[in-house]
Design a protein around this motif. Structure first.
Motif, short mmCIF file in Angstrom:
data_model
loop_
_atom_site.label_atom_id
_atom_site.label_comp_id
_atom_site.label_asym_id
_atom_site.label_seq_id
_atom_site.Cartn_x
_atom_site.Cartn_y
_atom_site.Cartn_z
N LYS A 58 -10.79 -0.93 -9.01
CA LYS A 58 -11.06 -2.05 -7.99
C LYS A 58 -11.38 -3.33 -8.79
O LYS A 58 -12.38 -3.35 -9.40
CB LYS A 58 -12.21 -1.73 -7.01
N PHE A 110 -8.53 2.13 -0.49
CA PHE A 110 -7.24 2.79 -1.06
C PHE A 110 -7.77 4.49 -1.02
O PHE A 110 -6.92 5.06 -0.71
CB PHE A 110 -7.21 2.49 -2.59
N PRO A 152 -12.67 1.72 -5.29
CA PRO A 152 -11.30 1.43 -4.76
C PRO A 152 -11.48 2.14 -3.34
O PRO A 152 -10.81 3.13 -2.86
CB PRO A 152 -10.15 1.98 -5.47
N LEU A 156 0.62 -1.16 -0.02
CA LEU A 156 0.02 -0.13 0.04
C LEU A 156 0.90 1.09 0.02
O LEU A 156 0.60 2.09 -0.72
CB LEU A 156 -0.87 0.10 1.16
N GLU A 203 -6.80 -2.09 -6.71
CA GLU A 203 -7.08 -2.54 -5.45
C GLU A 203 -7.99 -3.78 -5.57
O GLU A 203 -8.83 -3.71 -6.30
CB GLU A 203 -8.01 -1.55 -4.69
#
Length: 218
Positions: free
Chosen positions: A157, A36, A33, A9, A190
């Motif tokens: 995502k 994130f 996402p 991350l 993500e």
């Protein structure tokens, strides 16, 4: 073996900076996402230029996080009604908002990803949407020239990825994510699960690894 695109991350967050133009996938926090977004906001990032289908909601989660916390200076979207903070900030002059019809938004992003110079659409002809735009007549019918949209970073995502970045989406996550993954200089995914190369049926891959720079499991 293909190069692994699996990242932490922190490594992914380091690719983001104040003032950047960012595309955020999803549809009202579905296929967005969200984790994130929360982590990126926690870095203190500001002055973002966001391109997304919508502005999320007025809670500090998902895309709406950046609006609620005042971390965005501009927004290009098709739907903002679920986040009243957008209207408040727009009226206060702290957020520039460009509303784009949803189909037009999708096509502008697609053009940005495929190298096209724009798309001709009848949507908006004769309305405020047409202000400042080139009008082109084809076979007696008027169209607006809508120009491509691109971003420095796109955050998408996906449900599953392999280590080389091939992505599989589930259900409604196949909304703006695949096209945004083609329309940015750097793409962060993500994902919920990461598997080894060869463990995903090629027929299931929606976004090929060639379009993805980093994969982060959250």
């Amino acid at each position: 073996m293909p190069r692994s695109k699996v990242a932490t991350l922190d490594q992914a967050l380091a690719k983001c900076h104040d003032g950047m133009t960012v595309m955020l996938g999803g549809f009202t926090n579905v296929g967005s996402p969200n984790k994130f977004c929360r982590a990126l906001a926690d870095t203190g990032i500001k002055d973002l230029h966001i391109i997304a289908n919508d502005a999320g909601n007025d809670k500090a989660d998902g895309i709406g996080t950046f609006i609620v916390e005042g971390r965005a200076s501009s927004l290009v979207a098709s739907h903002v009604g679920l986040n009243p903070k957008v209207a408040e900030q727009m009226n206060a002059g702290t957020l520039s908002v460009t509303l784009v019809p949803q189909g037009t938004l999708a096509e502008r992003i697609r053009c940005g990803g495929t190298g096209l110079g724009g798309v001709l659409t009848p949507t908006g002809v004769g309305t405020v949407v047409a202000e400042g735009k080139q009008e082109i007549e084809v076979n007696g019918k008027k169209y607006l020239l809508e120009t491509p949209l691109r971003a420095e970073v796109a955050v998408v995502k996906a449900w599953k990825a392999d280590s080389s970045g091939n992505l599989v989406y589930r259900r409604a996550a196949k909304n703006f994510n695949p096209m945004m993954a083609m329309a940015a200089d750097f793409v962060i995914a993500e994902v919920e699960e990461i598997v080894e190369v060869g463990q995903i049926d090629p027929d299931q891959v929606c976004t090929p690894g060639a379009c993805v720079d980093m994969v982060v499991q959250l």
